[in-house]
Design a protein around this motif. Structure first.
Motif, PDB file in Angstrom:
ATOM      1  N   ILE A   1      -2.625  -0.701  -6.167  1.00 44.35           N
ATOM      2  CA  ILE A   1      -1.997  -1.923  -5.672  1.00 44.35           C
ATOM      3  C   ILE A   1      -2.032  -3.023  -6.730  1.00 44.35           C
ATOM      4  CG2 ILE A   1      -2.262  -3.796  -3.982  1.00 44.35           C
ATOM      5  CD1 ILE A   1      -3.182  -1.670  -1.973  1.00 44.35           C
ATOM      6  N   ASP A   2      -3.130  -3.116  -7.465  1.00 33.48           N
ATOM      7  CA  ASP A   2      -3.242  -4.146  -8.501  1.00 33.48           C
ATOM      8  C   ASP A   2      -2.204  -3.964  -9.600  1.00 33.48           C
ATOM      9  OD1 ASP A   2      -5.343  -5.482  -7.240  1.00 33.48           O
ATOM     10  OD2 ASP A   2      -6.839  -4.184  -8.191  1.00 33.48           O
ATOM     11  N   THR A   3      -1.799  -2.733  -9.851  1.00 29.17           N
ATOM     12  CA  THR A   3      -0.757  -2.474 -10.844  1.00 29.17           C
ATOM     13  C   THR A   3       0.558  -3.110 -10.405  1.00 29.17           C
ATOM     14  OG1 THR A   3      -1.808  -0.398 -11.488  1.00 29.17           O
ATOM     15  CG2 THR A   3       0.527  -0.647 -12.042  1.00 29.17           C
ATOM     16  N   ILE A   4       0.871  -2.976  -9.142  1.00 24.04           N
ATOM     17  CA  ILE A   4       2.103  -3.571  -8.611  1.00 24.04           C
ATOM     18  C   ILE A   4       2.043  -5.087  -8.727  1.00 24.04           C
ATOM     19  CG2 ILE A   4       3.497  -3.894  -6.523  1.00 24.04           C
ATOM     20  CD1 ILE A   4       2.565  -1.013  -5.745  1.00 24.04           C
ATOM     21  N   ARG A   5       0.928  -5.658  -8.363  1.00 24.68           N
ATOM     22  CA  ARG A   5       0.779  -7.116  -8.468  1.00 24.68           C
ATOM     23  C   ARG A   5       0.897  -7.572  -9.921  1.00 24.68           C
ATOM     24  NH1 ARG A   5      -4.187  -6.774  -4.467  1.00 24.68           N
ATOM     25  NH2 ARG A   5      -3.106  -7.030  -2.496  1.00 24.68           N
TER      26      ARG A   5
ATOM     27  N   ARG B   1       3.658  -8.880   1.548  1.00 22.19           N
ATOM     28  CA  ARG B   1       4.755  -8.426   0.695  1.00 22.19           C
ATOM     29  C   ARG B   1       5.475  -7.249   1.355  1.00 22.19           C
ATOM     30  NH1 ARG B   1       0.690  -9.699  -3.172  1.00 22.19           N
ATOM     31  NH2 ARG B   1       1.490 -10.718  -5.038  1.00 22.19           N
ATOM     32  N   THR B   2       6.799  -7.231   1.219  1.00 21.71           N
ATOM     33  CA  THR B   2       7.576  -6.082   1.676  1.00 21.71           C
ATOM     34  C   THR B   2       8.465  -5.611   0.533  1.00 21.71           C
ATOM     35  OG1 THR B   2       9.363  -7.452   2.574  1.00 21.71           O
ATOM     36  CG2 THR B   2       7.610  -6.808   4.094  1.00 21.71           C
ATOM     37  N   PHE B   3       8.593  -4.313   0.426  1.00 14.19           N
ATOM     38  CA  PHE B   3       9.363  -3.692  -0.647  1.00 14.19           C
ATOM     39  C   PHE B   3      10.363  -2.729  -0.039  1.00 14.19           C
ATOM     40  CE2 PHE B   3       5.214  -4.822  -2.269  1.00 14.19           C
ATOM     41  CZ  PHE B   3       5.511  -5.440  -3.473  1.00 14.19           C
ATOM     42  N   ASP B   4      11.407  -2.436  -0.793  1.00 13.63           N
ATOM     43  CA  ASP B   4      12.395  -1.468  -0.329  1.00 13.63           C
ATOM     44  C   ASP B   4      12.546  -0.344  -1.347  1.00 13.63           C
ATOM     45  OD1 ASP B   4      14.008  -2.513  -2.380  1.00 13.63           O
ATOM     46  OD2 ASP B   4      15.167  -3.757  -1.007  1.00 13.63           O
ATOM     47  N   ARG B   5      13.483   0.534  -1.096  1.00 12.01           N
ATOM     48  CA  ARG B   5      13.693   1.714  -1.948  1.00 12.01           C
ATOM     49  C   ARG B   5      14.032   1.311  -3.387  1.00 12.01           C
ATOM     50  NH1 ARG B   5      12.075   6.800  -1.733  1.00 12.01           N
ATOM     51  NH2 ARG B   5      13.522   8.201  -2.715  1.00 12.01           N
TER      52      ARG B   5
ATOM     53  N   GLY C   1       0.819  -1.213   0.000  1.00 10.07           N
ATOM     54  CA  GLY C   1       0.000   0.000   0.000  1.00 10.07           C
ATOM     55  C   GLY C   1       0.847   1.254   0.000  1.00 10.07           C
ATOM     56  N   ARG C   2       1.895   1.244   0.797  1.00 13.61           N
ATOM     57  CA  ARG C   2       2.792   2.407   0.859  1.00 13.61           C
ATOM     58  C   ARG C   2       3.551   2.561  -0.458  1.00 13.61           C
ATOM     59  NH1 ARG C   2       3.578   7.390   2.172  1.00 13.61           N
ATOM     60  NH2 ARG C   2       5.692   7.875   2.771  1.00 13.61           N
ATOM     61  N   LEU C   3       4.007   1.452  -1.036  1.00 10.24           N
ATOM     62  CA  LEU C   3       4.689   1.506  -2.328  1.00 10.24           C
ATOM     63  C   LEU C   3       3.770   2.090  -3.388  1.00 10.24           C
ATOM     64  CD1 LEU C   3       7.184   0.772  -4.074  1.00 10.24           C
ATOM     65  CD2 LEU C   3       6.073  -1.435  -4.475  1.00 10.24           C
ATOM     66  N   ALA C   4       2.535   1.632  -3.418  1.00 12.01           N
ATOM     67  CA  ALA C   4       1.563   2.144  -4.387  1.00 12.01           C
ATOM     68  C   ALA C   4       1.334   3.640  -4.180  1.00 12.01           C
ATOM     69  CB  ALA C   4       0.247   1.375  -4.260  1.00 12.01           C
TER      70      ALA C   4
END
Length: 84
Positions: free
Chosen positions: A17-21, A40-44, A7-10
């Motif tokens: 969010i669906d775009t990321i998936r 899911r976890t994402f970084d910079r 959610g934060r990445l989006a």
């Protein structure tokens, strides 16, 4: 390195969010790391890669062409600037 959820990445990238998936399924984003509970976890680096994809799309590249551009990089995001 600090991580973020999908959610934060989006939110930071300005996409759904669906775009990321979808990008993950298409292989444009590498499969996200997962927490013990399966989130899911994402970084910079993931954020920078996503921004690169979005910039490339805005310039008219297809997802297949973007995939080719990303394959020019040797790591997740550290060499994306070299593609320029």
């Amino acid at each position: 390195m600090q991580t973020m959820n999908i959610g934060r990445l989006a939110e930071l990238a300005g996409v759904n969010i669906d775009t990321i998936r979808y990008y993950e399924r298409q292989g444009l984003l590498e499969p996200a790391a997962r927490t013990a509970s399966g989130y899911r976890t994402f970084d910079r680096a993931d954020l920078e890669r996503l921004r690169f994809i979005l910039r490339s799309k805005s310039l008219g590249f297809t997802l297949a062409e973007i995939s080719d551009l990303l394959s020019l990089t040797s790591s997740r995001a550290s060499d994306i600037g070299a593609v320029r």
